[in-house]
Scaffold this motif. Structure first.
Motif, PDB file in Angstrom:
ATOM      1  N   PRO A 105      -0.254   1.750   0.406  1.00 38.18           N
ATOM      2  CA  PRO A 105       0.820   2.240   0.984  1.00 38.18           C
ATOM      3  C   PRO A 105       1.324   1.144   2.119  1.00 38.18           C
ATOM      4  O   PRO A 105       2.298   0.905   2.272  1.00 38.18           O
ATOM      5  N   LEU A 106       0.182   0.897   3.025  1.00 38.36           N
ATOM      6  CA  LEU A 106       0.461  -0.243   4.100  1.00 38.36           C
ATOM      7  C   LEU A 106      -0.333  -1.545   3.943  1.00 38.36           C
ATOM      8  O   LEU A 106      -0.110  -2.373   4.881  1.00 38.36           O
ATOM      9  N   ARG A 107      -0.969  -1.852   2.869  1.00 41.80           N
ATOM     10  CA  ARG A 107      -1.412  -3.214   2.833  1.00 41.80           C
ATOM     11  C   ARG A 107      -1.483  -3.543   1.219  1.00 41.80           C
ATOM     12  O   ARG A 107      -1.538  -2.682   0.415  1.00 41.80           O
ATOM     13  N   VAL A 108      -1.514  -4.633   1.115  1.00 41.25           N
ATOM     14  CA  VAL A 108      -1.677  -5.377  -0.351  1.00 41.25           C
ATOM     15  C   VAL A 108      -2.843  -6.171  -0.265  1.00 41.25           C
ATOM     16  O   VAL A 108      -3.190  -7.351   0.578  1.00 41.25           O
ATOM     17  N   ILE A 109      -4.093  -5.925  -1.204  1.00 40.84           N
ATOM     18  CA  ILE A 109      -5.237  -6.525  -1.130  1.00 40.84           C
ATOM     19  C   ILE A 109      -5.550  -7.619  -2.298  1.00 40.84           C
ATOM     20  O   ILE A 109      -5.207  -7.019  -3.340  1.00 40.84           O
TER      21      ILE A 109
ATOM     22  N   LEU B  62       5.550   5.945  -4.318  1.00 40.54           N
ATOM     23  CA  LEU B  62       6.244   5.005  -5.224  1.00 40.54           C
ATOM     24  C   LEU B  62       5.606   3.642  -5.383  1.00 40.54           C
ATOM     25  O   LEU B  62       5.617   2.933  -6.116  1.00 40.54           O
ATOM     26  N   ARG B  63       5.157   3.333  -4.068  1.00 44.52           N
ATOM     27  CA  ARG B  63       4.620   2.002  -4.071  1.00 44.52           C
ATOM     28  C   ARG B  63       3.108   1.650  -4.549  1.00 44.52           C
ATOM     29  O   ARG B  63       2.883   0.609  -5.096  1.00 44.52           O
ATOM     30  N   PRO B  64       2.244   2.446  -4.418  1.00 37.86           N
ATOM     31  CA  PRO B  64       0.856   2.097  -4.837  1.00 37.86           C
ATOM     32  C   PRO B  64       0.940   1.690  -6.315  1.00 37.86           C
ATOM     33  O   PRO B  64       1.151   2.286  -7.202  1.00 37.86           O
ATOM     34  N   ALA B  65      -0.126   0.552  -6.445  1.00 37.27           N
ATOM     35  CA  ALA B  65      -0.082   0.273  -7.926  1.00 37.27           C
ATOM     36  C   ALA B  65      -1.434  -0.697  -7.831  1.00 37.27           C
ATOM     37  O   ALA B  65      -1.643  -1.309  -6.716  1.00 37.27           O
ATOM     38  N   VAL B  66      -1.948  -1.031  -8.996  1.00 33.69           N
ATOM     39  CA  VAL B  66      -2.988  -1.985  -9.122  1.00 33.69           C
ATOM     40  C   VAL B  66      -2.693  -2.991 -10.239  1.00 33.69           C
ATOM     41  O   VAL B  66      -2.303  -2.294 -11.289  1.00 33.69           O
ATOM     42  N   PHE B  67      -2.792  -4.015  -9.854  1.00 30.87           N
ATOM     43  CA  PHE B  67      -2.621  -5.127 -10.728  1.00 30.87           C
ATOM     44  C   PHE B  67      -3.828  -5.972 -11.147  1.00 30.87           C
ATOM     45  O   PHE B  67      -4.547  -6.315 -10.536  1.00 30.87           O
TER      46      PHE B  67
END
Length: 232
Positions: free
Chosen positions: A89-93, A73-78
């Motif tokens: 899953p475990l990082r926001v870049i 559910l978490r993965p997304a690209v903005f």
């Protein structure tokens, strides 16, 4: 008489462009179904189990639920005109376009920075099956163009009613885009990179933040589960 113009102080700033958000629908559906199954089994053991079973079920839920949500559910690209933000899953870049050197598509989709770092786009998974289907459509479209026929049709031509000659109609299952959906998304990202990489507002530093809101409960569940198993 000249028309009145609002003073600069009274003019409201232009609203910032909204992010385009890319997510995997199949991952969302699979994640919801998996969470339903995990919670059903876990809460059943939690409320109906005996002895150590409820504690083991509780530890398992604390460990598994955050991980399932993180990887589905978490993965997304903005995406906007200034930066690319990747929620894995475990990082926001967060990557300003000026820091991106390229986007690669192989067995996975990746973004490469000018410093050489690589970050996988979890929300834009590669489907080899969809890529093969799109390649077949592209080959058929090229063959139709070489023969001078209308792509996606069979027979010698079309009648005014829209039906093919000889009783043949549309190749419904064979028509469609000649690029897979994720490859089209990557093409859009490359176009944005080429258009915005040199803009002043698209410069800055790359930032990476670890998802402690996922790691902390999962780690707590793992520790509790280990303690229960080792002391049993």
């Amino acid at each position: 008489m000249t028309p009145d113009h609002p003073s600069p102080a009274s003019q409201s700033p232009a609203p910032a462009a909204k992010d385009r958000i890319y997510r995997s629908p199949m991952a969302l559906v699979g994640g919801v179904l998996l969470l339903v199954v995990v919670c059903w089994l876990g809460f059943d053991a939690l409320f109906k189990g005996h002895g150590r079973v409820p504690w083991l079920a509780l530890a398992g839920l604390i460990l598994v639920v955050p991980l399932v949500a993180a990887f589905t559910l978490r993965p997304a690209v903005f995406v906007n005109d200034d930066r690319l933000r990747i929620r894995n899953p475990l990082r926001v870049i967060s990557l300003p376009w000026g820091q991106v050197s390229g986007l690669r598509s192989g067995f996975s989709n990746e973004v490469v920075t000018k410093s050489g770092a690589k970050y996988q786009l979890w929300a834009i998974p590669v489907s080899l099956r969809a890529r093969k289907k799109a390649a077949r459509r592209q080959q058929r479209a090229a063959a139709d163009a070489a023969r001078g026929t209308t792509p996606g049709r069979v027979g010698g031509g079309l009648s005014p009613s829209g039906l093919g000659f000889g009783g043949f109609g549309l190749r419904g299952a064979e028509t469609g885009p000649t690029r897979s959906e994720t490859d089209q998304v990557m093409d859009d990202l490359r176009e944005t990179l080429e258009r915005r990489a040199e803009e002043e507002t698209a410069q800055g530093e790359t930032t990476v933040r670890w998802a402690y809101e996922v790691a902390a409960p999962a780690l707590a569940g793992a520790i509790l589960l280990i303690i229960l198993l080792t002391t049993g």
